[in-house]
Write a protein that holds these residues in place. Structure first.
Motif, PDB file in Angstrom:
ATOM      1  N   ARG A   1      14.522  46.168  42.422  1.00  0.00           N
ATOM      2  CA  ARG A   1      14.816  46.910  41.191  1.00  0.00           C
ATOM      3  C   ARG A   1      15.665  48.140  41.498  1.00  0.00           C
ATOM      4  NH1 ARG A   1       9.440  45.450  39.754  1.00  0.00           N
ATOM      5  NH2 ARG A   1       8.617  47.468  40.456  1.00  0.00           N
ATOM      6  N   ARG A   2      15.373  48.821  42.597  1.00  0.00           N
ATOM      7  CA  ARG A   2      16.155  49.988  43.006  1.00  0.00           C
ATOM      8  C   ARG A   2      17.599  49.589  43.315  1.00  0.00           C
ATOM      9  NH1 ARG A   2      18.156  54.819  42.709  1.00  0.00           N
ATOM     10  NH2 ARG A   2      18.694  55.782  44.710  1.00  0.00           N
ATOM     11  N   LEU A   3      17.783  48.467  44.012  1.00  0.00           N
ATOM     12  CA  LEU A   3      19.128  47.997  44.334  1.00  0.00           C
ATOM     13  C   LEU A   3      19.891  47.620  43.072  1.00  0.00           C
ATOM     14  CD1 LEU A   3      21.135  47.289  46.596  1.00  0.00           C
ATOM     15  CD2 LEU A   3      20.089  45.020  46.718  1.00  0.00           C
ATOM     16  N   GLU A   4      19.222  46.970  42.143  1.00  0.00           N
ATOM     17  CA  GLU A   4      19.879  46.597  40.885  1.00  0.00           C
ATOM     18  C   GLU A   4      20.226  47.833  40.057  1.00  0.00           C
ATOM     19  OE1 GLU A   4      18.024  42.139  40.032  1.00  0.00           O
ATOM     20  OE2 GLU A   4      16.930  43.920  39.338  1.00  0.00           O
ATOM     21  N   ASP A   5      19.380  48.859  40.119  1.00  0.00           N
ATOM     22  CA  ASP A   5      19.690  50.105  39.414  1.00  0.00           C
ATOM     23  C   ASP A   5      20.925  50.768  40.000  1.00  0.00           C
ATOM     24  OD1 ASP A   5      17.548  49.774  37.725  1.00  0.00           O
ATOM     25  OD2 ASP A   5      16.194  51.081  38.852  1.00  0.00           O
ATOM     26  N   ILE A   6      21.025  50.763  41.331  1.00  0.00           N
ATOM     27  CA  ILE A   6      22.180  51.384  41.995  1.00  0.00           C
ATOM     28  C   ILE A   6      23.471  50.658  41.628  1.00  0.00           C
ATOM     29  CG2 ILE A   6      23.266  51.800  44.242  1.00  0.00           C
ATOM     30  CD1 ILE A   6      20.459  52.268  45.373  1.00  0.00           C
ATOM     31  N   LEU A   7      23.422  49.322  41.643  1.00  0.00           N
ATOM     32  CA  LEU A   7      24.636  48.528  41.422  1.00  0.00           C
ATOM     33  C   LEU A   7      24.888  48.233  39.948  1.00  0.00           C
ATOM     34  CD1 LEU A   7      24.323  46.017  44.400  1.00  0.00           C
ATOM     35  CD2 LEU A   7      25.701  48.092  44.267  1.00  0.00           C
ATOM     36  N   GLY A   8      23.868  48.391  39.132  1.00  0.00           N
ATOM     37  CA  GLY A   8      24.050  48.215  37.694  1.00  0.00           C
ATOM     38  C   GLY A   8      24.174  46.784  37.233  1.00  0.00           C
ATOM     39  N   GLN A   9      23.689  45.847  38.054  1.00  0.00           N
ATOM     40  CA  GLN A   9      23.767  44.437  37.676  1.00  0.00           C
ATOM     41  C   GLN A   9      22.500  43.720  38.145  1.00  0.00           C
ATOM     42  OE1 GLN A   9      26.039  43.018  35.896  1.00  0.00           O
ATOM     43  NE2 GLN A   9      27.667  44.567  35.909  1.00  0.00           N
ATOM     44  N   PRO A  10      22.032  42.714  37.389  1.00  0.00           N
ATOM     45  CA  PRO A  10      20.922  41.878  37.883  1.00  0.00           C
ATOM     46  C   PRO A  10      21.397  41.036  39.055  1.00  0.00           C
ATOM     47  CG  PRO A  10      21.805  40.967  35.845  1.00  0.00           C
ATOM     48  CD  PRO A  10      22.487  42.296  36.046  1.00  0.00           C
ATOM     49  N   LEU A  11      20.574  40.935  40.090  1.00  0.00           N
ATOM     50  CA  LEU A  11      20.964  40.241  41.318  1.00  0.00           C
ATOM     51  C   LEU A  11      20.172  38.964  41.565  1.00  0.00           C
ATOM     52  CD1 LEU A  11      21.206  43.380  43.622  1.00  0.00           C
ATOM     53  CD2 LEU A  11      23.093  42.186  42.485  1.00  0.00           C
ATOM     54  N   LEU A  12      18.950  38.882  41.044  1.00  0.00           N
ATOM     55  CA  LEU A  12      18.088  37.729  41.300  1.00  0.00           C
ATOM     56  C   LEU A  12      17.448  37.260  40.002  1.00  0.00           C
ATOM     57  CD1 LEU A  12      16.296  39.070  44.502  1.00  0.00           C
ATOM     58  CD2 LEU A  12      18.000  37.249  44.453  1.00  0.00           C
ATOM     59  N   LEU A  13      17.272  35.949  39.882  1.00  0.00           N
ATOM     60  CA  LEU A  13      16.613  35.354  38.721  1.00  0.00           C
ATOM     61  C   LEU A  13      15.585  34.339  39.201  1.00  0.00           C
ATOM     62  CD1 LEU A  13      19.605  34.645  36.301  1.00  0.00           C
ATOM     63  CD2 LEU A  13      17.868  36.430  36.066  1.00  0.00           C
ATOM     64  N   ARG A  14      14.454  34.285  38.520  1.00  0.00           N
ATOM     65  CA  ARG A  14      13.453  33.261  38.821  1.00  0.00           C
ATOM     66  C   ARG A  14      13.804  31.994  38.051  1.00  0.00           C
ATOM     67  NH1 ARG A  14       9.042  35.294  41.460  1.00  0.00           N
ATOM     68  NH2 ARG A  14       8.768  37.555  41.427  1.00  0.00           N
ATOM     69  N   GLY A  15      13.972  30.894  38.792  1.00  0.00           N
ATOM     70  CA  GLY A  15      14.313  29.618  38.173  1.00  0.00           C
ATOM     71  C   GLY A  15      13.313  28.548  38.535  1.00  0.00           C
ATOM     72  N   THR A  16      13.636  27.306  38.183  1.00  0.00           N
ATOM     73  CA  THR A  16      12.731  26.182  38.463  1.00  0.00           C
ATOM     74  C   THR A  16      12.612  25.915  39.945  1.00  0.00           C
ATOM     75  OG1 THR A  16      14.585  24.642  38.168  1.00  0.00           O
ATOM     76  CG2 THR A  16      13.204  25.112  36.243  1.00  0.00           C
ATOM     77  N   ARG A  17      13.603  26.328  40.737  1.00  0.00           N
ATOM     78  CA  ARG A  17      13.574  26.105  42.182  1.00  0.00           C
ATOM     79  C   ARG A  17      13.211  27.370  42.942  1.00  0.00           C
ATOM     80  NH1 ARG A  17      18.516  23.120  40.930  1.00  0.00           N
ATOM     81  NH2 ARG A  17      19.736  24.877  41.665  1.00  0.00           N
ATOM     82  N   GLY A  18      12.616  28.332  42.266  1.00  0.00           N
ATOM     83  CA  GLY A  18      12.262  29.591  42.925  1.00  0.00           C
ATOM     84  C   GLY A  18      13.219  30.691  42.508  1.00  0.00           C
ATOM     85  N   VAL A  19      13.353  31.685  43.363  1.00  0.00           N
ATOM     86  CA  VAL A  19      14.226  32.822  43.084  1.00  0.00           C
ATOM     87  C   VAL A  19      15.638  32.505  43.555  1.00  0.00           C
ATOM     88  CG1 VAL A  19      14.590  35.282  43.454  1.00  0.00           C
ATOM     89  CG2 VAL A  19      12.259  34.367  43.383  1.00  0.00           C
ATOM     90  N   GLU A  20      16.613  32.697  42.686  1.00  0.00           N
ATOM     91  CA  GLU A  20      18.005  32.391  43.009  1.00  0.00           C
ATOM     92  C   GLU A  20      18.893  33.583  42.672  1.00  0.00           C
ATOM     93  OE1 GLU A  20      18.911  28.953  40.736  1.00  0.00           O
ATOM     94  OE2 GLU A  20      17.801  27.581  42.038  1.00  0.00           O
ATOM     95  N   PRO A  21      19.982  33.773  43.436  1.00  0.00           N
ATOM     96  CA  PRO A  21      20.905  34.863  43.128  1.00  0.00           C
ATOM     97  C   PRO A  21      21.667  34.607  41.835  1.00  0.00           C
ATOM     98  CG  PRO A  21      21.200  34.052  45.386  1.00  0.00           C
ATOM     99  CD  PRO A  21      20.345  33.052  44.670  1.00  0.00           C
ATOM    100  N   THR A  22      21.957  35.669  41.119  1.00  0.00           N
ATOM    101  CA  THR A  22      22.858  35.587  39.973  1.00  0.00           C
ATOM    102  C   THR A  22      24.290  35.491  40.497  1.00  0.00           C
ATOM    103  OG1 THR A  22      23.129  37.983  39.882  1.00  0.00           O
ATOM    104  CG2 THR A  22      21.284  37.034  38.630  1.00  0.00           C
ATOM    105  N   GLN A  23      25.247  35.464  39.585  1.00  0.00           N
ATOM    106  CA  GLN A  23      26.642  35.433  40.011  1.00  0.00           C
ATOM    107  C   GLN A  23      26.978  36.678  40.837  1.00  0.00           C
ATOM    108  OE1 GLN A  23      29.440  34.958  36.817  1.00  0.00           O
ATOM    109  NE2 GLN A  23      31.226  35.070  38.127  1.00  0.00           N
ATOM    110  N   HIS A  24      26.525  37.847  40.379  1.00  0.00           N
ATOM    111  CA  HIS A  24      26.736  39.063  41.158  1.00  0.00           C
ATOM    112  C   HIS A  24      25.943  39.018  42.465  1.00  0.00           C
ATOM    113  CE1 HIS A  24      28.043  40.642  37.155  1.00  0.00           C
ATOM    114  NE2 HIS A  24      28.907  41.305  37.908  1.00  0.00           N
ATOM    115  N   GLY A  25      24.764  38.383  42.424  1.00  0.00           N
ATOM    116  CA  GLY A  25      23.960  38.266  43.634  1.00  0.00           C
ATOM    117  C   GLY A  25      24.633  37.439  44.705  1.00  0.00           C
ATOM    118  N   HIS A  26      25.277  36.339  44.311  1.00  0.00           N
ATOM    119  CA  HIS A  26      26.015  35.516  45.281  1.00  0.00           C
ATOM    120  C   HIS A  26      27.147  36.323  45.916  1.00  0.00           C
ATOM    121  CE1 HIS A  26      24.185  31.561  45.013  1.00  0.00           C
ATOM    122  NE2 HIS A  26      24.148  31.641  43.698  1.00  0.00           N
TER     123      HIS A  26
END
Length: 295
Positions: A44-69
Motif C-alpha cells: 500500500r505504501r509503494l502504491e501510494d508513492i507511485l500513485g497507481q495500483p500494482l497488484l490485483l487478486r485474481g482467480t490464479r492468485g495475486v497478479e500484477p496490474t499493467q503498471h505492476g508488470h
C-alpha cells in the motif's frame, strides 16, 4: 522550485517482486521474515508513492496490474544493482575459486542468472562448473573434487541433509500423435536418473506398455528426440521448444510425481558459502515460476 520525488525503499520493491513472481502475500512474507499484514502495508505504501495500483487478486492468485508488470522488470534490475553495491562495500572481500556441480538440465534453467549475479558481487572469485548426472556429482563431492553441487531428489547420500531449493511436478512432453502409440516410445536418461525411475514406475503402475526408444545424456537430447517425433520424454516446468507440448491424461499418460532439487555442500569455505547463498536466493526468486507457467 525543483520538486524531488520520494525515494523508493528497496525493501518495498523486494516485497513487491516476491509477491508478483510468487503470486502470494503469504510466501512473500515468509521470504522477507515479516507478517502478511506488514507486507500488505508495504505494498500500500509503494502504491501510494507511485500513485497507481500494482497488484490485483485474481482467480490464479495475486497478479500484477499493467503498471505492476512495467515496474516488475525495472524493480528486478534495481534490486540487483542495489544488492551488488551493498555486497561490494559491506561484505568482506571474497577471493579464490569454487567448484560447482550441476546436472545439465538445471545448469541451463537456473545457473546463468545466478552466476551472473554472483560474478557481479564477487568479481575476484573464479567459478568452475562441472555438469554431470546427479549420482556422478555426489561421488565427486564425496571425493573432494567439488565444493558444492545441485542434485535431483533420490540421489542424496544416506544420512545427508541437502538444502532443498525447489519442488515441483514432472510433465510428459512430446506430441499427441506419438503419445498415443503403444507401446509408448520414451526417451530418457540412463538408468540412474531419478526422472527415468519415476516415469517407468508410473507407466508400470498404470499397466501401460512402453519401450525405451532412446537414451540421452541430458534433457536437451531427449527434447531433440521428441521434436523429431520419435518418442515422448519427461521435463520440469520450463518453456518448451516450438512443436512440443505438455501431455497428460487426455493422451492416456499417467500422472508423474513431484521431485525436488537439492544443494549438497562439502566442507565450507568463505567462497563456497557465498556461492551457496546466491544459489539459494536465485531459486527463491524463481519460486513462482511453475505457478505462472501452468497458469
Amino acid at each position: 522550485m525543483l520538486t524531488i520525488p520520494p525515494g523508493l525503499d528497496p525493501d518495498l520493491l523486494r516485497s513487491f517482486v516476491l509477491i508478483a513472481e510468487g503470486g502470494s502475500f503469504t510466501r512473500a512474507a515468509q521470504a522477507v521474515g515479516r507478517t502478511q499484514s506488514a507486507v500488505s502495508m508495504q505494498i500500500r505504501r509503494l502504491e501510494d508513492i507511485l500513485g497507481q495500483p500494482l497488484l490485483l487478486r485474481g482467480t490464479r492468485g495475486v497478479e500484477p496490474t499493467q503498471h505492476g508488470h512495467w515496474l516488475l522488470e525495472r524493480a528486478r534490475r534495481l534490486l540487483a544493482l542495489h544488492d551488488e553495491i551493498h555486497a561490494t562495500f559491506r561484505q568482506p572481500a571474497v577471493a579464490g575459486s569454487v567448484r560447482l556441480g550441476s546436472p545439465d538440465d538445471y545448469a541451463i534453467r537456473w545457473l546463468p542468472a545466478i552466476l551472473a549475479r554472483f560474478a557481479a558481487s564477487h568479481p575476484a572469485v573464479q567459478v568452475e562448473v562441472t555438469c554431470a548426472p546427479s549420482n556422478e556429482l555426489v561421488e565427486r563431492l564425496e571425493d573432494g573434487e567439488l565444493d558444492l553441487t545441485l542434485i535431483s531428489e533420490g540421489n542424496e547420500p544416506l544420512g545427508a541433509r541437502p538444502r532443498w531449493l525447489w519442488r515441483g511436478p514432472l510433465f510428459w512432453v512430446g506430441t499427441e500423435e506419438v503419445a498415443r502409440r503403444r507401446p509408448l516410445p520414451i526417451a530418457l536418461a540412463n538408468g540412474g536418473c531419478s526422472w527415468r525411475k519415476a516415469a517407468v514406475a508410473a507407466l508400470d503402475a498404470a499397466d501401460l506398455p512402453w519401450r525405451m526408444a532412446y537414451t540421452a545424456a541430458s534433457l536437451s537430447g531427449s527434447l531433440a528426440v521428441a521434436l523429431a517425433g520419435l518418442a515422448v520424454t519427461v521435463a520440469m516446468p520450463a518453456p518448451l521448444p516450438e512443436g512440443l507440448r505438455v501431455l497428460g491424461a487426455a493422451e492416456g499418460l499417467p500422472v508423474l510425481p513431484e521431485f525436488g532439487i537439492g544443494l549438497l555442500r562439502g566442507p565450507g569455505t568463505p567462497v563456497s558459502e557465498a556461492l551457496s547463498r546466491h544459489i539459494e536466493e536465485g531459486f527463491a526468486l524463481e519460486a513462482g515460476f511453475e505457478a505462472r507457467l501452468r497458469a
